[in-house]
Design a protein around this motif. Structure first.
Motif, short mmCIF file in Angstrom:
data_model
loop_
_atom_site.label_atom_id
_atom_site.label_comp_id
_atom_site.label_asym_id
_atom_site.label_seq_id
_atom_site.Cartn_x
_atom_site.Cartn_y
_atom_site.Cartn_z
N ILE A 8 0.79 -1.06 0.17
CA ILE A 8 -0.03 -0.12 -0.08
C ILE A 8 0.90 1.22 -0.05
CG2 ILE A 8 -0.28 0.01 2.58
CD1 ILE A 8 -3.07 0.95 -0.08
N SER A 9 1.96 0.96 0.64
CA SER A 9 2.90 2.20 0.90
C SER A 9 3.40 2.78 -0.62
CB SER A 9 3.91 2.20 1.70
OG SER A 9 3.57 2.31 3.01
N GLU B 169 7.68 -4.63 -8.12
CA GLU B 169 7.30 -5.62 -7.08
C GLU B 169 7.92 -7.04 -7.04
OE1 GLU B 169 5.56 -5.49 -4.19
OE2 GLU B 169 5.78 -7.67 -4.37
N ALA B 170 8.40 -7.40 -5.92
CA ALA B 170 9.17 -8.73 -6.12
C ALA B 170 8.06 -9.89 -5.99
CB ALA B 170 9.81 -8.89 -4.46
N ARG B 171 7.12 -9.80 -5.74
CA ARG B 171 5.95 -10.95 -5.80
C ARG B 171 5.36 -10.96 -6.96
NH1 ARG B 171 5.42 -9.74 0.25
NH2 ARG B 171 5.62 -11.46 1.36
N GLY C 226 1.60 -6.84 -0.86
CA GLY C 226 2.43 -6.88 0.58
C GLY C 226 1.94 -7.67 1.49
N ARG C 227 1.93 -6.94 2.45
CA ARG C 227 1.19 -7.71 3.85
C ARG C 227 -0.33 -7.61 3.93
NH1 ARG C 227 4.78 -4.48 8.22
NH2 ARG C 227 5.64 -3.24 6.24
N GLY D 239 -2.92 -8.21 6.89
CA GLY D 239 -4.09 -6.86 7.27
C GLY D 239 -5.41 -6.89 6.84
N GLN D 240 -6.31 -6.67 7.63
CA GLN D 240 -7.57 -6.75 7.20
C GLN D 240 -8.69 -5.73 7.99
OE1 GLN D 240 -8.66 -10.64 8.51
NE2 GLN D 240 -10.19 -9.45 10.08
N TRP D 241 -8.24 -5.22 9.11
CA TRP D 241 -9.35 -4.23 9.77
C TRP D 241 -8.89 -2.90 9.46
CZ3 TRP D 241 -7.86 -8.42 13.58
CH2 TRP D 241 -9.15 -9.21 13.79
N VAL E 191 14.14 -6.28 -6.94
CA VAL E 191 15.21 -5.42 -7.06
C VAL E 191 16.40 -5.86 -6.44
CG1 VAL E 191 16.06 -3.09 -6.78
CG2 VAL E 191 13.76 -3.29 -7.80
N TYR F 187 3.47 -8.29 12.78
CA TYR F 187 2.88 -7.61 11.42
C TYR F 187 3.91 -6.61 10.94
CZ TYR F 187 -1.14 -8.71 14.77
OH TYR F 187 -1.98 -9.33 15.52
N SER G 101 4.66 1.87 6.32
CA SER G 101 3.74 2.04 7.47
C SER G 101 4.58 2.04 8.62
CB SER G 101 2.55 0.82 7.54
OG SER G 101 3.08 -0.33 7.55
N LEU H 86 2.29 1.35 11.68
CA LEU H 86 2.08 -0.23 11.62
C LEU H 86 1.01 -0.62 11.18
CD1 LEU H 86 3.93 -1.53 15.02
CD2 LEU H 86 4.81 -0.79 12.93
N VAL I 162 -2.19 -0.29 7.85
CA VAL I 162 -2.62 0.33 6.35
C VAL I 162 -2.75 1.81 6.20
CG1 VAL I 162 -4.26 -0.19 4.25
CG2 VAL I 162 -3.41 -2.09 5.66
P1 FDA Z 1 4.50 -4.10 2.51
O1 FDA Z 1 5.15 -5.07 3.44
O2 FDA Z 1 2.91 -4.52 2.58
O3 FDA Z 1 4.62 -4.11 1.10
C1 FDA Z 1 6.22 -4.09 0.89
C2 FDA Z 1 6.38 -4.51 -0.68
O4 FDA Z 1 7.70 -4.72 -0.96
C3 FDA Z 1 5.97 -5.96 -0.73
O5 FDA Z 1 4.89 -6.16 -1.57
C4 FDA Z 1 7.19 -6.90 -1.15
O6 FDA Z 1 6.94 -8.13 -1.86
C5 FDA Z 1 7.94 -5.90 -1.97
N1 FDA Z 1 9.23 -6.08 -1.76
C6 FDA Z 1 10.31 -6.49 -0.73
N2 FDA Z 1 11.35 -6.47 -1.32
C7 FDA Z 1 11.64 -6.17 -2.40
C8 FDA Z 1 12.36 -6.05 -3.52
N3 FDA Z 1 13.79 -6.08 -3.06
N4 FDA Z 1 12.17 -5.61 -4.69
C9 FDA Z 1 10.40 -5.27 -4.83
N5 FDA Z 1 9.78 -5.39 -4.05
C10 FDA Z 1 9.96 -5.64 -2.96
N6 FDA Z 1 -2.91 -3.48 9.43
C11 FDA Z 1 -4.20 -2.78 9.59
O7 FDA Z 1 -4.44 -1.72 9.16
N7 FDA Z 1 -5.13 -3.46 9.84
C12 FDA Z 1 -5.13 -4.81 10.16
O8 FDA Z 1 -5.97 -5.72 10.43
C13 FDA Z 1 -3.74 -5.57 10.21
N8 FDA Z 1 -3.33 -6.72 10.43
C14 FDA Z 1 -2.07 -7.43 10.02
C15 FDA Z 1 -2.16 -8.78 10.21
C16 FDA Z 1 -0.88 -9.39 9.55
C17 FDA Z 1 -0.84 -11.01 9.61
C18 FDA Z 1 0.13 -8.67 9.10
C19 FDA Z 1 1.31 -9.32 8.38
C20 FDA Z 1 -0.10 -7.35 9.11
C21 FDA Z 1 -1.00 -6.60 9.53
N9 FDA Z 1 -1.36 -5.30 9.35
C22 FDA Z 1 -2.62 -4.72 9.86
C23 FDA Z 1 -0.17 -4.49 8.95
C24 FDA Z 1 -0.39 -4.11 7.38
O9 FDA Z 1 -0.68 -5.00 6.75
C25 FDA Z 1 0.71 -3.30 7.31
O10 FDA Z 1 1.09 -2.20 8.08
C26 FDA Z 1 0.91 -2.91 5.54
O11 FDA Z 1 0.14 -3.68 4.84
C27 FDA Z 1 2.34 -2.57 5.22
O12 FDA Z 1 2.29 -1.98 3.86
P2 FDA Z 1 3.80 -1.41 3.29
O13 FDA Z 1 3.24 -1.11 1.78
O14 FDA Z 1 4.31 -0.44 4.17
O15 FDA Z 1 4.67 -2.69 3.44
#
Ligand code: FDA
Length: 478
Positions: A30-31, A50-52, A57-58, A73-75, A250, A415, A443, A451, A453
């Motif tokens: 999302i970031s 995006e790697a995947r 992402g999360r 992340g869901q809520w 990357v 998380y 985040s 921490l 979304v």
């Molecule tokens: P995020 O980790 O999502 O994205 C980073 C991206 O970079 C990924 O897609 C990854 O594949 C990619 N990447 C990594 N290395 C790379 C490389 N070398 N080259 C290219 N791409 C690369 N939040 C919330 O608001 N409500 C909730 O209920 C929850 N619950 C929750 C449960 C669980 C199990 C988790 C794991 C997390 C949550 N969260 C949450 C947290 C929330 O999901 C989280 O804060 C955000 O999704 C993070 O988003 P980002 O984009 O910052 O990082």
């Protein structure tokens, strides 16, 4: 479109593609996607690598054994304005979490108590919980979530373990366990002796006050119809395949910053795509910064700092049943027991579904221990823990899933990442500063919405604005 960075593509003989863009965003969570969305809106050319083989992402949904699961992340909490505004913008629908009826609290002696409102502990413990929460809120009110290191006592607070500090405030062990649980197990997913008072206060300050991290009416308020990952998927679809490149980790980021006013450059090399741009945005969690090779290397203090920003660990356990049987017994599906394997549990039934779903969380050392069990025993142990709240029926699901973020190469925990003891006051001030043309967005380095979304939406928007201002400044001085 910015004159300095025309959008162009060239293809080498081996099929590898080199793109010319204004900005390369590394990471399609999302970031990163919010950064790209805002930059494109401002008229800049962007590539997201995006790697995947998916975005989000999360946040991630999948259908397993015929049931739809949100694995990450869901809520949405009711106070997460930035995320709520984005959902509205995208036309996404939401639905509330089921929470009618009694919650369940299981004491350390295994006694099961049903309750509504205040925790079912004795009056003296309740008073101590209130006193601890007051102390937390008082301190958190002095902290700027965007710059906690600026607090006059930042060094001192960052070198006291949260566990030690809480225990020093009261002799009531149950009150300490309950308050500790919300921050350590509930949010940072690390044992409370491994992070500081300052780090805990950042968590509270990012949500304004402790109550916002526990209040039934605020926290975990709603879910997105179609799952939270669909938010990222919609943004990626709108950006288009010319912008978002999947399966492209990357590996290398070259950068120049002459410092003489001439435009800095970056070259991000992924497995299939290379992007030459004026700015890079590293939109991966901080624990992954060191998985990329930089030329030249990042500055000394950044290389050191990045080693002290680490992921917590939590297993999100979900079990689907023929019906939400707990509701018929007057239970909301919410439960807490800090000593149980599954230490928190909620009704996670999908909107409009007859089946009932429970979600529970297994944190830190209990997560290590749980993963170490053989698969069948692991499932049994988790279901028995659900049964401590809701009885034997909880051991008979029709589908079951454990989210394994610790084994995901491009996340490595859950998380999120937080600072180790002493790290926030020592290096936190660097986390949002660009290195030459490289910006950072996650985040996990955001103040409000930290921490969550919501934090990703905010930091993406903010990072795009900072970069757009850089382009505007360059145009003005040209
Ligand atoms: P995020 O980790 O999502 O994205 C980073 C991206 O970079 C990924 O897609 C990854 O594949 C990619 N990447 C990594 N290395 C790379 C490389 N070398 N080259 C290219 N791409 C690369 N939040 C919330 O608001 N409500 C909730 O209920 C929850 N619950 C929750 C449960 C669980 C199990 C988790 C794991 C997390 C949550 N969260 C949450 C947290 C929330 O999901 C989280 O804060 C955000 O999704 C993070 O988003 P980002 O984009 O910052 O990082």
């Amino acid at each position: 479109m910015n004159d300095l960075s025309p959008s162009a593509t060239s293809r080498a003989g081996d099929g590898a593609v080199t793109l010319q863009r204004d900005v390369v965003v590394i990471g399609g969570g999302i970031s990163g996607l919010m950064t790209a969305r805002r930059l494109v809106e401002a008229g800049h050319t962007v590539a997201v690598l995006e790697a995947r083989d998916r975005v989000g992402g999360r946040t991630w949904s999948d259908t397993i054994d015929g049931e739809f699961f949100e694995i990450g992340g869901q809520w949405v909490s009711s106070d997460q304005d930035a995320l709520k505004a984005l959902l509205k913008d995208l036309g996404k629908e939401t639905y509330p979490r089921y929470r009618d009826g009694n919650s369940v609290y299981v004491t350390r002696d295994g006694e099961r108590r049903e309750f509504r409102g205040d925790f079912p502990v004795d009056a003296a413990t309740l008073r101590e919980i209130d006193r601890l929460v007051e102390a937390l809120d008082e301190l958190a009110a002095q902290i700027d979530a965007a710059a906690p290191w600026e607090h006059p006592r930042a060094d001192e607070l960052d070198n006291i373990q949260f566990s030690t500090w809480l225990a020093s405030l009261t002799d009531d062990r149950e009150a300490v366990r309950i308050v500790d649980h919300y921050i350590a197990a509930g949010m940072l997913t690390k044992p409370s002796q491994t992070f500081s008072v300052l780090q805990a206060m950042l968590m509270v300050a990012s949500a304004e006050k402790f109550e916002h991290l526990i209040d039934e009416g605020i926290l975990l308020d709603e879910r997105v119809v179609g799952g939270m990952q669909s938010v990222s998927e919609q943004i990626a679809d709108e950006l288009g395949a010319d912008v978002v490149h999947l399966s492209t980790p990357v590996r290398h980021l070259a950068w120049t910053d002459a410092g003489d006013g001439s435009p800095a450059r970056v070259v991000a090399t992924g497995d299939r795509v290379t992007v030459e741009a004026q700015y890079a945005v590293l939109a991966v969690p901080p624990n992954l910064y060191s998985t990329i090779e930089y030329t030249p290397a990042l500055p000394r203090m950044r290389q050191v700092a990045h080693q002290h920003h680490s992921m917590g660990l939590v297993i999100k356990a979900q079990a689907v049943y023929e019906t939400p049987f707990w509701r018929e017994r007057g239970l909301s599906g919410t439960g807490f027991a800090s000593h149980e394997r599954v230490c928190e549990v909620y009704d996670n039934t999908l909107h409009g579904q007859d089946h009932g779903t429970l979600v529970g969380f297994i944190v830190s050392e209990r997560a290590d221990e749980t993963w170490a069990l053989p698969e069948d025993e692991r499932k049994q142990a988790v279901l028995e823990s659900f049964a401590a709240y809701f009885g034997e029926d909880a051991t008979r699901p029709i589908a079951f899933y454990l989210s394994d973020w610790g084994s995901e190469e491009f996340t490595r925990g859950a998380y999120a990442a937080s600072w180790e003891l002493g790290g926030l006051s020592r290096w936190g001030h660097l986390q949002n500063l660009p290195v030459g043309p490289i910006f950072f967005a996650s985040s996990d380095i955001q103040g409000a919405g930290y921490l969550h979304v919501d934090g990703g939406v905010r930091i993406g928007t903010d990072t795009a604005a900072r970069i757009a201002a850089g382009f505007a400044g360059a145009t003005a001085s040209a």
